[in-house]
Design a protein around this motif. Structure first.
Motif, PDB file in Angstrom:
ATOM      1  N   ALA A  14       0.832  -1.206   0.000  1.00 63.41           N
ATOM      2  CA  ALA A  14       0.000   0.000   0.000  1.00 63.41           C
ATOM      3  C   ALA A  14       0.862   1.249   0.000  1.00 63.41           C
ATOM      4  O   ALA A  14       0.606   2.194  -0.758  1.00 63.41           O
ATOM      5  CB  ALA A  14      -0.947  -0.007   1.202  1.00 63.41           C
ATOM      6  N   GLU A  15       1.881   1.257   0.832  1.00 59.32           N
ATOM      7  CA  GLU A  15       2.765   2.420   0.900  1.00 59.32           C
ATOM      8  C   GLU A  15       3.391   2.697  -0.459  1.00 59.32           C
ATOM      9  O   GLU A  15       3.386   3.837  -0.943  1.00 59.32           O
ATOM     10  CB  GLU A  15       3.846   2.189   1.953  1.00 59.32           C
ATOM     11  N   ASP A  16       3.911   1.670  -1.103  1.00 60.61           N
ATOM     12  CA  ASP A  16       4.541   1.842  -2.413  1.00 60.61           C
ATOM     13  C   ASP A  16       3.527   2.277  -3.473  1.00 60.61           C
ATOM     14  O   ASP A  16       3.784   3.212  -4.234  1.00 60.61           O
ATOM     15  CB  ASP A  16       5.225   0.549  -2.861  1.00 60.61           C
ATOM     16  N   LEU A  17       2.406   1.599  -3.524  1.00 62.92           N
ATOM     17  CA  LEU A  17       1.402   1.924  -4.545  1.00 62.92           C
ATOM     18  C   LEU A  17       0.811   3.319  -4.351  1.00 62.92           C
ATOM     19  O   LEU A  17       0.671   4.080  -5.319  1.00 62.92           O
ATOM     20  CB  LEU A  17       0.275   0.886  -4.522  1.00 62.92           C
ATOM     21  N   TYR A  18       0.451   3.669  -3.130  1.00 62.84           N
ATOM     22  CA  TYR A  18      -0.121   4.990  -2.878  1.00 62.84           C
ATOM     23  C   TYR A  18       0.880   6.095  -3.205  1.00 62.84           C
ATOM     24  O   TYR A  18       0.522   7.127  -3.759  1.00 62.84           O
ATOM     25  CB  TYR A  18      -0.566   5.141  -1.419  1.00 62.84           C
ATOM     26  N   TYR A  19       2.128   5.859  -2.869  1.00 64.88           N
ATOM     27  CA  TYR A  19       3.156   6.877  -3.096  1.00 64.88           C
ATOM     28  C   TYR A  19       3.435   7.048  -4.593  1.00 64.88           C
ATOM     29  O   TYR A  19       3.677   8.144  -5.058  1.00 64.88           O
ATOM     30  CB  TYR A  19       4.421   6.491  -2.333  1.00 64.88           C
ATOM     31  N   GLN A  20       3.384   5.947  -5.342  1.00 68.98           N
ATOM     32  CA  GLN A  20       3.639   6.016  -6.777  1.00 68.98           C
ATOM     33  C   GLN A  20       2.445   6.516  -7.568  1.00 68.98           C
ATOM     34  O   GLN A  20       2.593   7.305  -8.496  1.00 68.98           O
ATOM     35  CB  GLN A  20       4.023   4.639  -7.320  1.00 68.98           C
ATOM     36  N   PRO A  47     -10.676  -3.574   7.371  1.00 67.11           N
ATOM     37  CA  PRO A  47     -12.054  -3.600   6.877  1.00 67.11           C
ATOM     38  C   PRO A  47     -12.390  -2.549   5.819  1.00 67.11           C
ATOM     39  O   PRO A  47     -13.346  -2.716   5.069  1.00 67.11           O
ATOM     40  CB  PRO A  47     -12.891  -3.375   8.135  1.00 67.11           C
ATOM     41  N   SER A  48     -11.581  -1.481   5.735  1.00 64.90           N
ATOM     42  CA  SER A  48     -11.851  -0.460   4.721  1.00 64.90           C
ATOM     43  C   SER A  48     -10.538   0.100   4.189  1.00 64.90           C
ATOM     44  O   SER A  48      -9.483  -0.029   4.822  1.00 64.90           O
ATOM     45  CB  SER A  48     -12.690   0.677   5.309  1.00 64.90           C
ATOM     46  N   LYS A  49     -10.634   0.754   3.056  1.00 65.02           N
ATOM     47  CA  LYS A  49      -9.457   1.398   2.477  1.00 65.02           C
ATOM     48  C   LYS A  49      -8.947   2.496   3.404  1.00 65.02           C
ATOM     49  O   LYS A  49      -7.737   2.682   3.543  1.00 65.02           O
ATOM     50  CB  LYS A  49      -9.792   1.960   1.099  1.00 65.02           C
ATOM     51  N   ASP A  50      -9.858   3.205   4.064  1.00 64.61           N
ATOM     52  CA  ASP A  50      -9.434   4.237   5.012  1.00 64.61           C
ATOM     53  C   ASP A  50      -8.588   3.648   6.140  1.00 64.61           C
ATOM     54  O   ASP A  50      -7.654   4.288   6.616  1.00 64.61           O
ATOM     55  CB  ASP A  50     -10.639   4.976   5.598  1.00 64.61           C
ATOM     56  N   ASP A  51      -8.903   2.428   6.556  1.00 62.26           N
ATOM     57  CA  ASP A  51      -8.107   1.772   7.596  1.00 62.26           C
ATOM     58  C   ASP A  51      -6.671   1.531   7.112  1.00 62.26           C
ATOM     59  O   ASP A  51      -5.717   1.697   7.868  1.00 62.26           O
ATOM     60  CB  ASP A  51      -8.734   0.439   8.014  1.00 62.26           C
ATOM     61  N   ILE A  52      -6.535   1.156   5.857  1.00 62.14           N
ATOM     62  CA  ILE A  52      -5.199   0.931   5.304  1.00 62.14           C
ATOM     63  C   ILE A  52      -4.450   2.258   5.178  1.00 62.14           C
ATOM     64  O   ILE A  52      -3.287   2.359   5.565  1.00 62.14           O
ATOM     65  CB  ILE A  52      -5.265   0.230   3.934  1.00 62.14           C
ATOM     66  N   ILE A  53      -5.131   3.267   4.666  1.00 66.36           N
ATOM     67  CA  ILE A  53      -4.494   4.576   4.507  1.00 66.36           C
ATOM     68  C   ILE A  53      -4.039   5.104   5.865  1.00 66.36           C
ATOM     69  O   ILE A  53      -2.923   5.606   6.001  1.00 66.36           O
ATOM     70  CB  ILE A  53      -5.436   5.570   3.801  1.00 66.36           C
ATOM     71  N   ASN A 106       0.398  14.808   0.028  1.00 60.18           N
ATOM     72  CA  ASN A 106      -0.291  14.098  -1.045  1.00 60.18           C
ATOM     73  C   ASN A 106      -1.655  13.594  -0.573  1.00 60.18           C
ATOM     74  O   ASN A 106      -2.655  13.736  -1.279  1.00 60.18           O
ATOM     75  CB  ASN A 106       0.562  12.932  -1.545  1.00 60.18           C
ATOM     76  N   ALA A 107      -1.693  13.005   0.610  1.00 61.21           N
ATOM     77  CA  ALA A 107      -2.959  12.483   1.144  1.00 61.21           C
ATOM     78  C   ALA A 107      -3.955  13.610   1.380  1.00 61.21           C
ATOM     79  O   ALA A 107      -5.145  13.479   1.065  1.00 61.21           O
ATOM     80  CB  ALA A 107      -2.712  11.714   2.447  1.00 61.21           C
ATOM     81  N   PHE A 108      -3.482  14.711   1.919  1.00 64.77           N
ATOM     82  CA  PHE A 108      -4.382  15.829   2.172  1.00 64.77           C
ATOM     83  C   PHE A 108      -4.921  16.390   0.867  1.00 64.77           C
ATOM     84  O   PHE A 108      -6.114  16.689   0.753  1.00 64.77           O
ATOM     85  CB  PHE A 108      -3.679  16.923   2.977  1.00 64.77           C
ATOM     86  N   HIS A 115     -12.384  13.170   3.552  1.00 63.95           N
ATOM     87  CA  HIS A 115     -12.089  12.188   4.598  1.00 63.95           C
ATOM     88  C   HIS A 115     -11.549  12.923   5.828  1.00 63.95           C
ATOM     89  O   HIS A 115     -10.329  13.069   5.974  1.00 63.95           O
ATOM     90  CB  HIS A 115     -11.064  11.162   4.119  1.00 63.95           C
ATOM     91  N   PRO A 116     -12.437  13.388   6.703  1.00 64.94           N
ATOM     92  CA  PRO A 116     -11.984  14.188   7.858  1.00 64.94           C
ATOM     93  C   PRO A 116     -10.964  13.476   8.737  1.00 64.94           C
ATOM     94  O   PRO A 116     -10.075  14.119   9.297  1.00 64.94           O
ATOM     95  CB  PRO A 116     -13.258  14.486   8.639  1.00 64.94           C
ATOM     96  N   GLU A 117     -11.052  12.144   8.841  1.00 66.46           N
ATOM     97  CA  GLU A 117     -10.103  11.424   9.685  1.00 66.46           C
ATOM     98  C   GLU A 117      -8.705  11.437   9.080  1.00 66.46           C
ATOM     99  O   GLU A 117      -7.712  11.503   9.801  1.00 66.46           O
ATOM    100  CB  GLU A 117     -10.573   9.989   9.964  1.00 66.46           C
ATOM    101  N   ILE A 118      -8.609  11.426   7.761  1.00 72.36           N
ATOM    102  CA  ILE A 118      -7.309  11.518   7.095  1.00 72.36           C
ATOM    103  C   ILE A 118      -6.758  12.941   7.263  1.00 72.36           C
ATOM    104  O   ILE A 118      -5.574  13.129   7.574  1.00 72.36           O
ATOM    105  CB  ILE A 118      -7.412  11.151   5.601  1.00 72.36           C
ATOM    106  N   ALA A 119      -7.629  13.932   7.084  1.00 75.10           N
ATOM    107  CA  ALA A 119      -7.213  15.326   7.276  1.00 75.10           C
ATOM    108  C   ALA A 119      -6.681  15.538   8.694  1.00 75.10           C
ATOM    109  O   ALA A 119      -5.673  16.223   8.890  1.00 75.10           O
ATOM    110  CB  ALA A 119      -8.377  16.270   6.990  1.00 75.10           C
ATOM    111  N   ALA A 120      -7.339  14.935   9.673  1.00 74.03           N
ATOM    112  CA  ALA A 120      -6.892  15.071  11.070  1.00 74.03           C
ATOM    113  C   ALA A 120      -5.519  14.433  11.272  1.00 74.03           C
ATOM    114  O   ALA A 120      -4.659  14.992  11.970  1.00 74.03           O
ATOM    115  CB  ALA A 120      -7.917  14.449  12.011  1.00 74.03           C
TER     116      ALA A 120
END
Length: 188
Positions: A14-20, A47-53, A106-108, A115-120
């Protein structure tokens, strides 16, 4: 493969794919295939993509803090040199072939608005960096305003280096930091 091995494979992939490719561009099926785990195992662990992120960003936060504090600790033993080591750390990072900018910025940019939890998480990471720089600036005997300036300079360097693909940005940021630090010391 046990649970920890599967979790590590998923997070590394996930880290590699998301970063690329970006967070939104990577689906669970591509992640499953790259990690070499079943879809059932993937969803059992995350259980969700947000959990992985979230797990990837937590991991990136730990890597960032460890790398940065290690680089600062190896600097000559003056508060000024420890502050400037931040920019040496950035230069080392910017010159890696895999550099694609800050995973948090990048995520922000991709997910912060929806995705408020990612922003936090991103805000917490950036606040942690600001607090770290503030502690280093206080060791120097300068004001917290300098910490804000140096932090903004480092953040801007990350974005500029990612966009321009020019690692020389770190040296330019270091030079600007030297000017700011020296000015702060002259007025202290």
């Amino acid at each position: 493969m046990n649970v920890e091995e599967a979790r590590e494979r998923i997070l590394s992939a996930a880290e590699d794919l998301y970063y690329q490719k970006g967070y939104s561009a990577v689906g669970m099926d591509e992640l499953r295939t790259t990690a070499g785990v079943s879809l059932r195992r993937l969803y059992a662990l995350f259980p969700s993509k947000d959990d992985i992120i979230t797990a990837v960003l937590d991991r990136k936060h730990s890597e960032w803090e460890s790398g940065l504090t290690g680089r600062v600790a190896s600097a000559p033993d003056t508060a000024r040199e420890r502050l400037l080591a931040i920019y040496a750390y950035l230069e080392e990072w910017f010159t890696t072939e895999s550099f694609r900018g800050c995973a948090f910025i990048n995520a922000f940019g991709e997910l912060g608005g929806t995705h408020p939890e990612i922003a936090a998480l991103v805000r917490d990471h950036k606040a942690s960096f600001q607090q770290y720089v503030t502690a280093l600036v206080r060791d120097l005997g300068a004001s917290d305003d300098l910490a804000a300036q140096l932090s903004i300079l480092a953040e801007g360097a990350q974005s500029t280096a990612a966009i321009s693909r020019d690692p020389a940005v770190a040296g330019q940021a270091r030079s600007a930091a030297q000017t700011l630090i020296d000015s702060a010391l002259a007025t202290a």
